[in-house]
Design a protein around this motif. Structure first.
Motif, mmCIF file in Angstrom:
data_model
loop_
_atom_site.group_PDB
_atom_site.id
_atom_site.type_symbol
_atom_site.label_atom_id
_atom_site.label_comp_id
_atom_site.label_asym_id
_atom_site.label_seq_id
_atom_site.Cartn_x
_atom_site.Cartn_y
_atom_site.Cartn_z
ATOM 1 N N THR A 139 0.862 -1.185 0.000
ATOM 2 C CA THR A 139 0.000 0.000 0.000
ATOM 3 C C THR A 139 0.891 1.225 0.000
ATOM 4 O O THR A 139 1.780 1.357 0.855
ATOM 5 C CB THR A 139 -0.897 0.031 1.254
ATOM 6 N N GLU B 25 -7.564 5.513 12.404
ATOM 7 C CA GLU B 25 -7.960 4.220 11.836
ATOM 8 C C GLU B 25 -8.851 4.415 10.615
ATOM 9 O O GLU B 25 -8.652 3.771 9.573
ATOM 10 C CB GLU B 25 -8.676 3.396 12.891
ATOM 11 N N ALA B 26 -9.826 5.321 10.720
ATOM 12 C CA ALA B 26 -10.737 5.563 9.601
ATOM 13 C C ALA B 26 -9.983 6.114 8.395
ATOM 14 O O ALA B 26 -10.241 5.716 7.250
ATOM 15 C CB ALA B 26 -11.833 6.529 10.026
ATOM 16 N N ARG C 159 -7.985 3.288 6.806
ATOM 17 C CA ARG C 159 -8.862 2.365 6.075
ATOM 18 C C ARG C 159 -9.313 2.975 4.750
ATOM 19 O O ARG C 159 -9.378 2.276 3.729
ATOM 20 C CB ARG C 159 -10.057 1.983 6.941
ATOM 21 N N ARG C 160 -9.624 4.277 4.766
ATOM 22 C CA ARG C 160 -9.994 4.944 3.500
ATOM 23 C C ARG C 160 -8.865 4.863 2.491
ATOM 24 O O ARG C 160 -9.095 4.770 1.277
ATOM 25 C CB ARG C 160 -10.357 6.413 3.763
ATOM 26 N N ARG D 160 -3.972 -2.135 5.054
ATOM 27 C CA ARG D 160 -4.360 -3.435 5.582
ATOM 28 C C ARG D 160 -3.315 -3.906 6.581
ATOM 29 O O ARG D 160 -2.131 -3.589 6.470
ATOM 30 C CB ARG D 160 -4.495 -4.470 4.462
ATOM 31 N N SER E 154 -7.670 3.333 -3.896
ATOM 32 C CA SER E 154 -7.908 1.970 -3.432
ATOM 33 C C SER E 154 -9.278 1.486 -3.858
ATOM 34 O O SER E 154 -10.285 2.163 -3.659
ATOM 35 C CB SER E 154 -7.801 1.913 -1.911
ATOM 36 N N PRO F 145 -11.699 -0.596 0.785
ATOM 37 C CA PRO F 145 -11.120 -0.029 2.010
ATOM 38 C C PRO F 145 -10.238 -1.040 2.715
ATOM 39 O O PRO F 145 -10.373 -2.256 2.539
ATOM 40 C CB PRO F 145 -12.352 0.322 2.842
ATOM 41 N N GLY F 146 -9.317 -0.523 3.525
ATOM 42 C CA GLY F 146 -8.442 -1.400 4.277
ATOM 43 C C GLY F 146 -9.121 -1.925 5.527
ATOM 44 O O GLY F 146 -10.276 -1.598 5.821
ATOM 45 N N ASP F 147 -8.374 -2.745 6.269
ATOM 46 C CA ASP F 147 -8.923 -3.328 7.492
ATOM 47 C C ASP F 147 -8.066 -2.996 8.701
ATOM 48 O O ASP F 147 -8.160 -3.652 9.747
ATOM 49 C CB ASP F 147 -9.055 -4.843 7.344
ATOM 50 N N PHE F 148 -7.216 -1.980 8.572
ATOM 51 C CA PHE F 148 -6.298 -1.633 9.651
ATOM 52 C C PHE F 148 -7.044 -1.283 10.928
ATOM 53 O O PHE F 148 -8.015 -0.522 10.912
ATOM 54 C CB PHE F 148 -5.421 -0.449 9.223
ATOM 55 N N THR F 149 -6.585 -1.841 12.048
ATOM 56 C CA THR F 149 -7.153 -1.543 13.358
ATOM 57 C C THR F 149 -6.109 -0.829 14.198
ATOM 58 O O THR F 149 -5.003 -1.355 14.399
ATOM 59 C CB THR F 149 -7.600 -2.829 14.081
#
Length: 276
Positions: free
Chosen positions: A23, A76-77, A80-81, A85, A142, A145-149
């Motif tokens: 990414t 985080e948001a 993800r946008r 990941r 992208s 969206p990603g899943d990053f926490t």
């Protein structure tokens, strides 16, 4: 990939092998300069998503300084946008000597992403090595969206009430700002008592790329930063200080960040200020 940096050639090879291998985040930004989103639209690394420093890598200005850390949920948001990941490496670049990129690198590392690299030399190095250029108007390419926490706390940080207890405190600003001879940004000039000055320009060669770990260790050691005692770094607003943190990581010296930095320190007039 190993270490906090990646060369343009290494990034080009990664993208050539697999578009989904990494990414890429474009965080171009200059204090008082043209908006980064306009530069992104004019040309960027293929597949990169644009991330705005002021609105996505910082909270609104206040007691925490000009660029406080963003709330974890907001960061985080934003990530993800941008398609970040948890299971995919991230490469960050800018055109500001790596300052904004280092801030994003630090935030991602701090919030739990361990595989993050800064493009050494940034956008200019990418162009100089014939990197491909994409032109789109969308600030986020992208497809999903990603899943990053965000799980903050992975990188050390200190707050204002801890700063004076740090054994080795580094001020990453220009020497004239450190000495209090000039202050073009903040309303008070000077530095935090006891701090030593290692400007971010120290970290780079003339071509804008980072010096070798051996060179960095020697330059910081000359200022008394050896890693034998705990180290923390600050700047004007907590952005460029991340550049020194990254350089120290290259040199094998862990360092904490004081996010509020000088602009946060001076919001309380009872805190001491040193000049000279």
């Amino acid at each position: 990939m190993t270490g906090p940096l990646i060369s343009p050639r290494e990034l080009r090879d990664l993208l050539a092998r697999d578009d989904d291998a990494v990414t890429v985040l474009d965080v171009r930004y200059r204090l008082g300069g043209p908006p980064g989103a306009q530069q992104y639209a004019a040309g960027h690394v293929p597949g990169a998503s644009y991330v705005d420093l002021d609105t996505e890598l910082a909270a609104p200005p206040g007691e925490g300084g000009r660029h406080p850390l963003p709330a974890p949920a907001d960061f985080e948001a934003a990530m993800r946008r941008a398609g970040v990941r948890a299971d995919r490496p991230v490469v960050v670049y800018d055109d500001w000597s790596g300052h904004a990129a280092a801030r994003c690198w630090w935030l991602l590392r701090h919030h739990g992403h361990d595989d993050v690299r800064v493009l050494d030399g940034g956008w200019s190095a990418w162009l100089a090595e014939d990197g491909a250029v994409a032109v789109e108007t969308s600030a986020a390419e992208s497809s999903e969206p990603g899943d990053f926490t965000a799980q903050p706390g992975r990188m050390p940080a200190v707050e204002a009430d801890q700063v004076l207890d740090v054994p080795v405190l580094v001020d990453a600003r220009a020497p004239e700002r450190y000495r209090g001879e000039a202050e073009p940004v903040d309303p008070v000039a000077g530095h935090i008592p006891g701090a030593v000055n290692v400007p971010t320009t120290t970290n780079l060669r003339a071509d804008g790329r980072f010096r070798s770990p051996e060179e960095i260790r020697a330059l910081y050691a000359a200022a008394g930063v050896t890693g034998e005692e705990d180290v923390a770094v600050y700047c004007g607003s907590g952005v460029t200080a991340a550049h020194d943190v990254l350089a120290l990581e290259l040199a094998g010296i862990p360092a904490a960040l004081y996010p509020g930095s000088w602009s946060g320190w001076i919001t309380d007039p009872t805190r001491p200020v040193e000049r000279g």
